[in-house]
Design an enzyme around this catalytic site. Structure first.
Site, PDB file in Angstrom:
ATOM      1  N   TYR A  18       0.432  -1.129   0.188  1.00  5.01           N
ATOM      2  CA  TYR A  18       0.102  -0.125   0.298  1.00  5.01           C
ATOM      3  C   TYR A  18       0.255   1.156  -0.026  1.00  5.01           C
ATOM      4  CZ  TYR A  18      -3.880   3.388   1.430  1.00  5.01           C
ATOM      5  OH  TYR A  18      -4.458   4.422   1.209  1.00  5.01           O
ATOM      6  N   LYS A  22       0.758   3.790  -2.890  1.00  3.42           N
ATOM      7  CA  LYS A  22       1.138   5.470  -2.631  1.00  3.42           C
ATOM      8  C   LYS A  22       1.693   6.277  -3.092  1.00  3.42           C
ATOM      9  CE  LYS A  22      -3.365   4.971  -1.600  1.00  3.42           C
ATOM     10  NZ  LYS A  22      -3.923   5.533  -2.365  1.00  3.42           N
TER      11      LYS A  22
END
Length: 73
Positions: A18, A22
């Site tokens: 994740y 990002k």
């Protein structure tokens, strides 16, 4: 406008994929901002922190919640 996360620049356990995604969003935003600037196009990223919602309450109410609150301006 892209949406990123505080995890693009702040480490946390068990979210490596994740965080990497990002970080990629933020790098893409910077590159597009430079590439499109001469056309008058602005490119931005929002990177919100945690908000207490039904989805985040399990995490914020866990042992990690105090760490998150301490590290959030």
């Amino acid at each position: 406008v892209n949406v990123s996360s505080v995890h693009a620049s702040t480490g946390f356990e068990r979210i490596a994929a994740y965080a990497a995604s990002k970080g990629g969003v933020e790098a893409l935003t910077k590159s597009l901002a430079v590439e499109w600037a001469d056309r008058g196009v602005r490119v931005n990223t929002l990177a919100p922190g945690y908000f207490h919602t039904d989805l985040s309450s399990g995490l914020l109410d866990s042992k990690w919640g105090e760490r998150i609150v301490r590290s959030t301006p």
